[in-house]
Design a protein around this motif. Structure first.
Motif, PDB file in Angstrom:
ATOM      1  N   MET A   1       0.850  -1.157   0.000  1.00  0.00           N
ATOM      2  CA  MET A   1       0.000   0.000   0.000  1.00  0.00           C
ATOM      3  C   MET A   1       0.907   1.234   0.000  1.00  0.00           C
ATOM      4  N   TYR A   2       0.500   2.250  -0.745  1.00  0.00           N
ATOM      5  CA  TYR A   2       1.218   3.525  -0.799  1.00  0.00           C
ATOM      6  C   TYR A   2       0.315   4.604  -0.197  1.00  0.00           C
ATOM      7  N   ILE A   3       0.861   5.374   0.748  1.00  0.00           N
ATOM      8  CA  ILE A   3       0.092   6.427   1.400  1.00  0.00           C
ATOM      9  C   ILE A   3       0.868   7.745   1.291  1.00  0.00           C
ATOM     10  N   ALA A   4       0.217   8.779   0.781  1.00  0.00           N
ATOM     11  CA  ALA A   4       0.819  10.114   0.728  1.00  0.00           C
ATOM     12  C   ALA A   4       0.516  10.825   2.045  1.00  0.00           C
ATOM     13  N   THR A   5       1.561  11.341   2.721  1.00  0.00           N
ATOM     14  CA  THR A   5       1.393  11.974   4.023  1.00  0.00           C
ATOM     15  C   THR A   5       2.139  13.296   4.092  1.00  0.00           C
ATOM     16  N   GLY A   6       1.818  14.076   5.117  1.00  0.00           N
ATOM     17  CA  GLY A   6       2.576  15.287   5.410  1.00  0.00           C
ATOM     18  C   GLY A   6       1.775  16.558   5.277  1.00  0.00           C
ATOM     19  N   PHE A   7       2.410  17.644   5.673  1.00  0.00           N
ATOM     20  CA  PHE A   7       1.814  18.970   5.650  1.00  0.00           C
ATOM     21  C   PHE A   7       2.740  19.931   4.934  1.00  0.00           C
ATOM     22  N   THR A   8       2.285  21.147   4.740  1.00  0.00           N
ATOM     23  CA  THR A   8       3.149  22.191   4.206  1.00  0.00           C
ATOM     24  C   THR A   8       4.181  22.543   5.266  1.00  0.00           C
ATOM     25  N   PRO A   9       5.312  23.141   4.889  1.00  0.00           N
ATOM     26  CA  PRO A   9       6.342  23.495   5.869  1.00  0.00           C
ATOM     27  C   PRO A   9       5.835  24.438   6.973  1.00  0.00           C
ATOM     28  N   LEU A  10       4.749  25.148   6.731  1.00  0.00           N
ATOM     29  CA  LEU A  10       4.222  26.087   7.720  1.00  0.00           C
ATOM     30  C   LEU A  10       3.696  25.384   8.978  1.00  0.00           C
ATOM     31  N   HIS A  11       3.332  24.099   8.861  1.00  0.00           N
ATOM     32  CA  HIS A  11       2.763  23.368   9.988  1.00  0.00           C
ATOM     33  C   HIS A  11       3.817  22.843  10.954  1.00  0.00           C
ATOM     34  N   GLY A  12       5.084  22.830  10.579  1.00  0.00           N
ATOM     35  CA  GLY A  12       6.132  22.336  11.466  1.00  0.00           C
ATOM     36  C   GLY A  12       6.969  21.265  10.803  1.00  0.00           C
ATOM     37  N   GLU A  13       7.805  20.613  11.616  1.00  0.00           N
ATOM     38  CA  GLU A  13       8.685  19.563  11.131  1.00  0.00           C
ATOM     39  C   GLU A  13       8.592  18.370  12.051  1.00  0.00           C
ATOM     40  N   GLY A  14       9.011  17.225  11.555  1.00  0.00           N
ATOM     41  CA  GLY A  14       9.000  16.003  12.345  1.00  0.00           C
ATOM     42  C   GLY A  14       8.349  14.872  11.592  1.00  0.00           C
ATOM     43  N   GLU A  15       8.372  13.693  12.189  1.00  0.00           N
ATOM     44  CA  GLU A  15       7.889  12.480  11.535  1.00  0.00           C
ATOM     45  C   GLU A  15       6.464  12.598  11.012  1.00  0.00           C
ATOM     46  N   TYR A  16       5.592  13.292  11.735  1.00  0.00           N
ATOM     47  CA  TYR A  16       4.191  13.379  11.345  1.00  0.00           C
ATOM     48  C   TYR A  16       3.911  14.542  10.396  1.00  0.00           C
ATOM     49  N   PHE A  17       4.885  15.413  10.205  1.00  0.00           N
ATOM     50  CA  PHE A  17       4.688  16.574   9.344  1.00  0.00           C
ATOM     51  C   PHE A  17       5.412  16.434   8.009  1.00  0.00           C
ATOM     52  N   ASP A  18       6.454  15.606   7.961  1.00  0.00           N
ATOM     53  CA  ASP A  18       7.251  15.465   6.747  1.00  0.00           C
ATOM     54  C   ASP A  18       6.410  14.966   5.583  1.00  0.00           C
ATOM     55  N   ARG A  19       6.642  15.556   4.416  1.00  0.00           N
ATOM     56  CA  ARG A  19       5.949  15.117   3.215  1.00  0.00           C
ATOM     57  C   ARG A  19       6.653  13.871   2.683  1.00  0.00           C
ATOM     58  N   ALA A  20       5.891  12.783   2.586  1.00  0.00           N
ATOM     59  CA  ALA A  20       6.499  11.520   2.165  1.00  0.00           C
ATOM     60  C   ALA A  20       5.434  10.573   1.616  1.00  0.00           C
TER      61      ALA A  20
END
Length: 69
Positions: A1-20
């Motif tokens: 399964m492929y899942i697109a995750t992450g937020f824009t850089p404005l939301h912060g950084e870290g495992e749950y925010f990284d675009r991946a």
């Protein structure tokens, strides 16, 4: 399964925010790979799909469609 995750850089950084793109082995119920999208788009990844052998990523906001890999 492929899942697109992450937020824009404005939301912060870290495992749950990284675009991946997260690659999940459904049989083992395990994360197999995380593909960094920070050089593909700065917008929030919304969805991915495959078309003619290419992985296409849709990013929200003013994003659009990108070739992920």
């Amino acid at each position: 399964m492929y899942i697109a995750t992450g937020f824009t850089p404005l939301h912060g950084e870290g495992e749950y925010f990284d675009r991946a793109i997260k690659v999940i082995d459904l049989k083992k119920k395990k994360l197999v790979k995380s593909i960094d999208l920070s050089k593909v788009t700065i917008n929030e990844p919304e969805d991915i799909d495959f078309y003619k052998g290419k992985c296409l990523l849709f990013a929200g906001g003013t994003g659009g469609i990108y070739q992920a890999f």
